[in-house]
Motif scaffolding. Structure first.
Motif, PDB file in Angstrom:
ATOM      1  N   SER A  69      39.205  34.595  39.101  1.00  0.00           N
ATOM      2  CA  SER A  69      39.721  34.170  37.608  1.00  0.00           C
ATOM      3  C   SER A  69      39.785  35.559  36.678  1.00  0.00           C
ATOM      4  O   SER A  69      38.751  35.977  37.338  1.00  0.00           O
ATOM      5  N   ILE A  70      41.152  35.641  36.811  1.00  0.00           N
ATOM      6  CA  ILE A  70      40.836  37.361  35.689  1.00  0.00           C
ATOM      7  C   ILE A  70      39.911  37.383  34.409  1.00  0.00           C
ATOM      8  O   ILE A  70      39.668  38.340  34.258  1.00  0.00           O
ATOM      9  N   ASN A  71      39.532  36.128  34.141  1.00  0.00           N
ATOM     10  CA  ASN A  71      38.302  35.765  32.913  1.00  0.00           C
ATOM     11  C   ASN A  71      37.185  36.228  33.709  1.00  0.00           C
ATOM     12  O   ASN A  71      36.821  36.541  32.753  1.00  0.00           O
ATOM     13  N   ASN A  72      37.323  36.484  35.236  1.00  0.00           N
ATOM     14  CA  ASN A  72      35.723  36.723  35.595  1.00  0.00           C
ATOM     15  C   ASN A  72      36.368  38.148  36.144  1.00  0.00           C
ATOM     16  O   ASN A  72      35.015  38.926  37.362  1.00  0.00           O
ATOM     17  N   GLU A 116      40.428  49.324  41.183  1.00  0.00           N
ATOM     18  CA  GLU A 116      41.514  49.040  40.734  1.00  0.00           C
ATOM     19  C   GLU A 116      42.253  47.154  40.766  1.00  0.00           C
ATOM     20  O   GLU A 116      41.451  47.252  42.735  1.00  0.00           O
ATOM     21  N   ASN A 117      42.396  46.568  40.586  1.00  0.00           N
ATOM     22  CA  ASN A 117      43.028  45.066  41.052  1.00  0.00           C
ATOM     23  C   ASN A 117      44.360  44.567  41.013  1.00  0.00           C
ATOM     24  O   ASN A 117      45.128  45.696  40.236  1.00  0.00           O
ATOM     25  N   ILE A 118      44.851  43.768  41.926  1.00  0.00           N
ATOM     26  CA  ILE A 118      45.482  43.710  41.972  1.00  0.00           C
ATOM     27  C   ILE A 118      45.429  42.353  40.985  1.00  0.00           C
ATOM     28  O   ILE A 118      45.163  41.022  42.012  1.00  0.00           O
ATOM     29  N   PHE A 119      46.543  41.641  40.624  1.00  0.00           N
ATOM     30  CA  PHE A 119      46.529  40.110  40.679  1.00  0.00           C
ATOM     31  C   PHE A 119      48.164  39.062  40.792  1.00  0.00           C
ATOM     32  O   PHE A 119      48.262  39.607  41.219  1.00  0.00           O
ATOM     33  N   LEU A 178      28.800  36.142  44.948  1.00  0.00           N
ATOM     34  CA  LEU A 178      29.621  35.985  43.747  1.00  0.00           C
ATOM     35  C   LEU A 178      30.594  34.922  44.153  1.00  0.00           C
ATOM     36  O   LEU A 178      31.494  34.148  43.690  1.00  0.00           O
ATOM     37  N   LYS A 179      30.903  35.114  45.237  1.00  0.00           N
ATOM     38  CA  LYS A 179      32.234  33.649  45.699  1.00  0.00           C
ATOM     39  C   LYS A 179      31.591  32.198  45.954  1.00  0.00           C
ATOM     40  O   LYS A 179      32.350  31.471  45.665  1.00  0.00           O
ATOM     41  N   ASN A 218      32.425  39.011  30.077  1.00  0.00           N
ATOM     42  CA  ASN A 218      33.297  39.586  30.593  1.00  0.00           C
ATOM     43  C   ASN A 218      33.715  41.290  30.140  1.00  0.00           C
ATOM     44  O   ASN A 218      34.218  41.836  30.287  1.00  0.00           O
ATOM     45  N   GLY A 219      32.169  41.354  30.273  1.00  0.00           N
ATOM     46  CA  GLY A 219      32.012  42.993  30.332  1.00  0.00           C
ATOM     47  C   GLY A 219      32.191  43.987  28.887  1.00  0.00           C
ATOM     48  O   GLY A 219      31.297  45.341  28.860  1.00  0.00           O
ATOM     49  N   THR A 220      32.540  43.299  28.193  1.00  0.00           N
ATOM     50  CA  THR A 220      31.608  43.146  26.356  1.00  0.00           C
ATOM     51  C   THR A 220      30.791  44.273  26.410  1.00  0.00           C
ATOM     52  O   THR A 220      30.015  43.415  25.863  1.00  0.00           O
ATOM     53  N   LEU A 221      30.531  45.093  25.638  1.00  0.00           N
ATOM     54  CA  LEU A 221      29.429  45.749  25.577  1.00  0.00           C
ATOM     55  C   LEU A 221      28.917  45.349  23.440  1.00  0.00           C
ATOM     56  O   LEU A 221      30.082  45.952  22.990  1.00  0.00           O
ATOM     57  N   VAL A 222      27.496  45.466  23.736  1.00  0.00           N
ATOM     58  CA  VAL A 222      27.380  44.863  21.927  1.00  0.00           C
ATOM     59  C   VAL A 222      26.201  45.651  21.524  1.00  0.00           C
ATOM     60  O   VAL A 222      25.461  46.210  22.656  1.00  0.00           O
ATOM     61  N   ILE A 223      26.179  46.381  20.752  1.00  0.00           N
ATOM     62  CA  ILE A 223      25.767  47.767  20.385  1.00  0.00           C
ATOM     63  C   ILE A 223      25.374  47.490  18.633  1.00  0.00           C
ATOM     64  O   ILE A 223      26.359  47.248  17.878  1.00  0.00           O
ATOM     65  N   TYR A 224      24.074  47.574  18.346  1.00  0.00           N
ATOM     66  CA  TYR A 224      23.538  47.181  16.594  1.00  0.00           C
ATOM     67  C   TYR A 224      23.952  49.099  16.200  1.00  0.00           C
ATOM     68  O   TYR A 224      23.565  50.103  16.645  1.00  0.00           O
TER      69      TYR A 224
END
Length: 243
Positions: A69-72, A116-119, A178-179, A218-224
């Motif tokens: 999924s694109i979410n992953n 680089e991804n192809i969807f 991963l699979k 989802n790859g979002t970075l969390v910074i304080y």
């Protein structure tokens, strides 16, 4: 062995671009990878360039068909960064991952990744994984952060072909995990460069001091944010490290 179809070129503008150009060719299938001795127009994240002396480093683009999924989408990024980490560990080099996809040793960059991804609908049908790993190069132009290589770290020359094969083998093992749904999120987070260390960043043209706390699935970075005591979330294009 998954990666058993290699196209090697003496020189090319970009291995990622070359692999993408084969998209309508029957050869464009999982397991294909392109290597080159010299990349005339190597590229990294956000249009950054990649410097590499001829025949001294590993320049490779790998094709996989993850069908996830694109979410992953960030799963692929973690897989590749951790594979490079594993490879360097084999040689006694302790690296860290500079979010989202640079590999750092002693505050110097040794490798970079461009995916680089192809969807197809909401599925990632193909991923082209571009990797630049500095192996035997001894001198670099000035960068921020500065560059390094396996040679500079260990004062030893290495066989690039051997390192290439080792990296492909490691990627294959992690790709199989991963699979089947294995999550390497905690592993990735534990190896983050500057984790819980105060550092200067820039977002929306404003600088601030903060401490990296974690990344989300989802790859979002969390910074304080130390200026206001609030945790902030960033995507790749929204944040810059100020060295």
């Amino acid at each position: 062995m998954l990666f058993n179809n290699n196209i090697h070129l003496d020189s090319i503008s970009s291995t990622n671009n070359f692999l993408l150009s084969l998209r309508k060719n029957n050869i464009f299938s999982e397991g294909l990878y392109v290597t080159t001795d010299f990349q005339e127009n190597g590229k990294g994240q956000m249009n950054n360039s990649w410097e590499s002396e001829k025949k001294n480093n590993l320049l490779i683009s790998i094709l996989i068909e993850p069908k996830i999924s694109i979410n992953n989408i960030f799963d692929i990024n973690r897989l590749v960064c951790l594979s490079i980490f594993d490879l360097l560990k084999l040689y006694g080099i302790n690296a860290l991952i500079k979010w989202p996809n640079d590999i750092i040793i002693n505050n110097r960059k040794i490798a970079g990744v461009l995916i680089e991804n192809i969807f197809s609908n909401n599925i990632i049908s193909h991923s082209i994984i571009g990797i630049g790993l500095n192996i035997n190069q001894g001198k670099f132009l000035q960068y921020s952060p500065p560059a390094t290589s396996m040679f500079l770290e260990l004062i030893n020359n290495f066989h690039t072909h051997q390192i290439k094969q080792q990296l492909l083998d490691i990627i294959e093992v992690r790709y199989k995990k991963l699979k089947i749904g294995y999550s390497d999120l905690n592993e990735y987070n534990n190896k983050l460069y500057l984790l819980e260390k105060s550092f200067r960043f820039m977002s929306n043209n404003k600088q601030f001091y903060g401490r990296i706390k974690t990344t989300l699935d989802n790859g979002t970075l969390v910074i304080y944010d130390e200026s206001n005591g609030v945790e902030r979330e960033f995507l790749n294009s929204e944040l810059k490290y100020i060295f």
